[in-house]
Design a protein around this motif. Structure first.
Motif, mmCIF file in Angstrom:
data_model
loop_
_atom_site.group_PDB
_atom_site.id
_atom_site.type_symbol
_atom_site.label_atom_id
_atom_site.label_comp_id
_atom_site.label_asym_id
_atom_site.label_seq_id
_atom_site.Cartn_x
_atom_site.Cartn_y
_atom_site.Cartn_z
ATOM 1 N N ARG A 224 0.835 -1.206 0.000
ATOM 2 C CA ARG A 224 0.000 0.000 0.000
ATOM 3 C C ARG A 224 0.869 1.255 0.000
ATOM 4 N NH1 ARG A 224 -3.748 -2.758 3.288
ATOM 5 N NH2 ARG A 224 -2.750 -1.962 5.155
ATOM 6 N N ALA A 225 1.931 1.236 0.800
ATOM 7 C CA ALA A 225 2.850 2.383 0.850
ATOM 8 C C ALA A 225 3.513 2.577 -0.513
ATOM 9 C CB ALA A 225 3.895 2.170 1.939
ATOM 10 N N LEU A 226 3.913 1.460 -1.146
ATOM 11 C CA LEU A 226 4.557 1.537 -2.465
ATOM 12 C C LEU A 226 3.588 2.109 -3.502
ATOM 13 C CD1 LEU A 226 6.484 -1.865 -2.476
ATOM 14 C CD2 LEU A 226 7.517 0.410 -2.499
ATOM 15 N N ASP A 227 2.323 1.672 -3.446
ATOM 16 C CA ASP A 227 1.305 2.198 -4.374
ATOM 17 C C ASP A 227 1.179 3.705 -4.228
ATOM 18 O OD1 ASP A 227 0.742 -0.200 -5.495
ATOM 19 O OD2 ASP A 227 -1.053 -0.596 -4.285
ATOM 20 N N PHE A 228 1.115 4.143 -2.978
ATOM 21 C CA PHE A 228 0.991 5.569 -2.701
ATOM 22 C C PHE A 228 2.191 6.330 -3.275
ATOM 23 C CE2 PHE A 228 2.316 9.161 -0.076
ATOM 24 C CZ PHE A 228 1.191 9.970 -0.137
ATOM 25 N N LEU A 229 3.381 5.844 -2.987
ATOM 26 C CA LEU A 229 4.607 6.536 -3.418
ATOM 27 C C LEU A 229 4.720 6.569 -4.942
ATOM 28 C CD1 LEU A 229 7.062 5.067 -0.741
ATOM 29 C CD2 LEU A 229 6.118 7.386 -0.789
ATOM 30 N N ARG A 230 4.226 5.511 -5.594
ATOM 31 C CA ARG A 230 4.243 5.491 -7.064
ATOM 32 C C ARG A 230 3.230 6.475 -7.627
ATOM 33 N NH1 ARG A 230 3.315 -0.245 -9.276
ATOM 34 N NH2 ARG A 230 3.604 0.748 -11.280
ATOM 35 N N GLU A 231 2.028 6.476 -7.029
ATOM 36 C CA GLU A 231 0.991 7.417 -7.481
ATOM 37 C C GLU A 231 1.468 8.856 -7.363
ATOM 38 O OE1 GLU A 231 -2.417 6.550 -5.087
ATOM 39 O OE2 GLU A 231 -2.589 4.551 -6.005
ATOM 40 N N GLN A 232 2.224 9.141 -6.316
ATOM 41 C CA GLN A 232 2.715 10.505 -6.108
ATOM 42 C C GLN A 232 3.936 10.819 -6.975
ATOM 43 O OE1 GLN A 232 1.062 12.781 -4.296
ATOM 44 N NE2 GLN A 232 -0.473 11.200 -3.910
ATOM 45 N N GLY A 233 4.458 9.797 -7.659
ATOM 46 C CA GLY A 233 5.622 9.998 -8.529
ATOM 47 C C GLY A 233 6.928 10.101 -7.756
ATOM 48 N N PHE A 234 6.962 9.570 -6.529
ATOM 49 C CA PHE A 234 8.176 9.651 -5.715
ATOM 50 C C PHE A 234 9.135 8.493 -6.016
ATOM 51 C CE2 PHE A 234 5.599 11.853 -2.096
ATOM 52 C CZ PHE A 234 5.474 12.970 -2.892
ATOM 53 N N ILE A 235 8.571 7.407 -6.503
ATOM 54 C CA ILE A 235 9.403 6.239 -6.828
ATOM 55 C C ILE A 235 8.956 5.685 -8.180
ATOM 56 C CG2 ILE A 235 9.815 5.583 -4.409
ATOM 57 C CD1 ILE A 235 7.708 3.333 -4.802
ATOM 58 N N HIS A 236 9.812 4.875 -8.780
ATOM 59 C CA HIS A 236 9.450 4.181 -10.013
ATOM 60 C C HIS A 236 9.586 2.691 -9.780
ATOM 61 C CE1 HIS A 236 9.298 7.817 -12.283
ATOM 62 N NE2 HIS A 236 10.560 8.099 -12.060
ATOM 63 N N ARG A 237 8.753 1.929 -10.478
ATOM 64 C CA ARG A 237 8.899 0.482 -10.444
ATOM 65 C C ARG A 237 9.831 0.097 -11.591
ATOM 66 N NH1 ARG A 237 5.781 -4.395 -9.265
ATOM 67 N NH2 ARG A 237 6.111 -5.736 -11.065
ATOM 68 N N VAL A 238 10.838 -0.692 -11.267
ATOM 69 C CA VAL A 238 11.719 -1.219 -12.300
ATOM 70 C C VAL A 238 11.140 -2.587 -12.660
ATOM 71 C CG1 VAL A 238 14.108 -1.772 -12.918
ATOM 72 C CG2 VAL A 238 13.647 -0.044 -11.168
ATOM 73 N N GLU A 239 10.409 -2.624 -13.767
ATOM 74 C CA GLU A 239 9.652 -3.824 -14.130
ATOM 75 C C GLU A 239 10.551 -5.042 -14.303
ATOM 76 O OE1 GLU A 239 6.316 -3.763 -14.393
ATOM 77 O OE2 GLU A 239 5.950 -1.587 -14.439
ATOM 78 N N SER A 240 11.689 -4.835 -14.986
ATOM 79 C CA SER A 240 12.546 -5.977 -15.308
ATOM 80 C C SER A 240 13.208 -6.582 -14.070
ATOM 81 C CB SER A 240 13.597 -5.583 -16.341
ATOM 82 O OG SER A 240 14.388 -4.526 -15.849
ATOM 83 N N LEU A 241 13.218 -5.854 -12.969
ATOM 84 C CA LEU A 241 13.821 -6.371 -11.740
ATOM 85 C C LEU A 241 12.751 -6.643 -10.686
ATOM 86 C CD1 LEU A 241 16.870 -3.927 -11.270
ATOM 87 C CD2 LEU A 241 16.871 -6.166 -12.359
ATOM 88 N N ASN A 242 11.522 -6.260 -10.992
ATOM 89 C CA ASN A 242 10.430 -6.331 -10.021
ATOM 90 C C ASN A 242 10.854 -5.645 -8.714
ATOM 91 O OD1 ASN A 242 7.984 -6.939 -8.872
ATOM 92 N ND2 ASN A 242 8.572 -9.028 -8.305
ATOM 93 N N ALA A 243 11.331 -4.415 -8.866
ATOM 94 C CA ALA A 243 11.867 -3.684 -7.723
ATOM 95 C C ALA A 243 11.561 -2.193 -7.888
ATOM 96 C CB ALA A 243 13.366 -3.922 -7.633
ATOM 97 N N PHE A 244 11.958 -1.404 -6.901
ATOM 98 C CA PHE A 244 11.614 0.015 -6.892
ATOM 99 C C PHE A 244 12.842 0.878 -6.703
ATOM 100 C CE2 PHE A 244 8.138 -2.575 -5.578
ATOM 101 C CZ PHE A 244 7.077 -2.076 -6.306
ATOM 102 N N VAL A 245 12.769 2.076 -7.273
ATOM 103 C CA VAL A 245 13.894 2.994 -7.163
ATOM 104 C C VAL A 245 13.327 4.395 -6.933
ATOM 105 C CG1 VAL A 245 14.086 3.472 -9.666
ATOM 106 C CG2 VAL A 245 16.131 3.508 -8.247
ATOM 107 N N GLY A 246 14.082 5.223 -6.206
ATOM 108 C CA GLY A 246 13.628 6.587 -5.948
ATOM 109 C C GLY A 246 13.671 7.418 -7.217
ATOM 110 N N CYS A 247 12.679 8.284 -7.408
ATOM 111 C CA CYS A 247 12.651 9.148 -8.587
ATOM 112 C C CYS A 247 13.541 10.353 -8.329
ATOM 113 C CB CYS A 247 11.231 9.610 -8.858
ATOM 114 S SG CYS A 247 11.151 10.811 -10.196
ATOM 115 N N THR A 248 14.265 10.779 -9.360
ATOM 116 C CA THR A 248 15.170 11.915 -9.184
ATOM 117 C C THR A 248 14.504 13.244 -9.532
ATOM 118 O OG1 THR A 248 16.048 11.426 -11.374
ATOM 119 C CG2 THR A 248 17.313 10.626 -9.494
#
Ligand code: ZN
Ligand code: ZN
Length: 166
Positions: A76-100
């Motif tokens: 849920r926290a990850l969904d929120f952070l993605r919706e806000q554009g604070f993080i990106h999902r790296v699809e090929s790694l199934n992981a997350f990274v901070g947005c610059t």
């Protein structure tokens, strides 16, 4: 404020992480959304470095801070952070990274180093523009556009080419 990603490393990462966290908190206030403790902790853990982090690893790291944290809480926290554009999902790694570039919701080109696992985000506007033209020609409606490239980053290339000191 500009985010120069011309030179991926070395950089002052404590400044980098603090800037991101401060801006995220400010944007949440502006947008009238809540940066709860768990959301902030997840964001902080993702920003710990420029590597992509898997949800499972986040759970492991957050357990000592919040023993009640469950996978659903993290997701849920990850969904929120993605919706806000604070993080990106790296699809090929199934992981997350901070947005610059937290302020804008944007398309991104992610350069993923398979040696050090650093992920560099670039906006690559000309590439994205070219892609949009291809989509138009194909009559294709893209819902989500992100390009992930795997290879060796500048720092690793440099250290690979530097002979070891004897
Ligand atoms: Zn971004
Ligand atoms: Zn690397």
């Amino acid at each position: 404020m500009t985010n120069s990603t011309e030179h991926p490393a070395p950089h002052n990462h404590s400044l980098c992480i603090n800037t991101a966290l401060t801006l995220a908190a400010q944007l949440c206030i502006e947008r009238g959304v809540q940066l709860t403790a768990i959301r902030q902790q997840v964001l902080e853990l993702i920003w710990a470095d420029h590597h992509a982090v898997k949800a499972y690893d986040l759970l492991e790291r957050i357990k000592p801070l919040q023993s009640s944290a469950k996978p659903a809480t993290i997701y849920r926290a990850l969904d929120f952070l993605r919706e806000q554009g604070f993080i990106h999902r790296v699809e090929s790694l199934n992981a997350f990274v901070g947005c610059t570039d937290l302020r804008s919701i944007h398309e991104q080109l992610l350069l993923i180093c398979k040696q050090c696992e650093n992920v560099e985000e670039r906006h690559a506007d000309s590439v994205m523009q070219a892609l949009r033209q291809e989509f138009a020609l194909a009559g294709f409606t893209a819902h989500h556009q992100a390009i992930e490239i795997h290879g060796i980053c500048a720092t690793c290339t440099q250290s690979n080419n530097t002979p070891p000191l004897n």
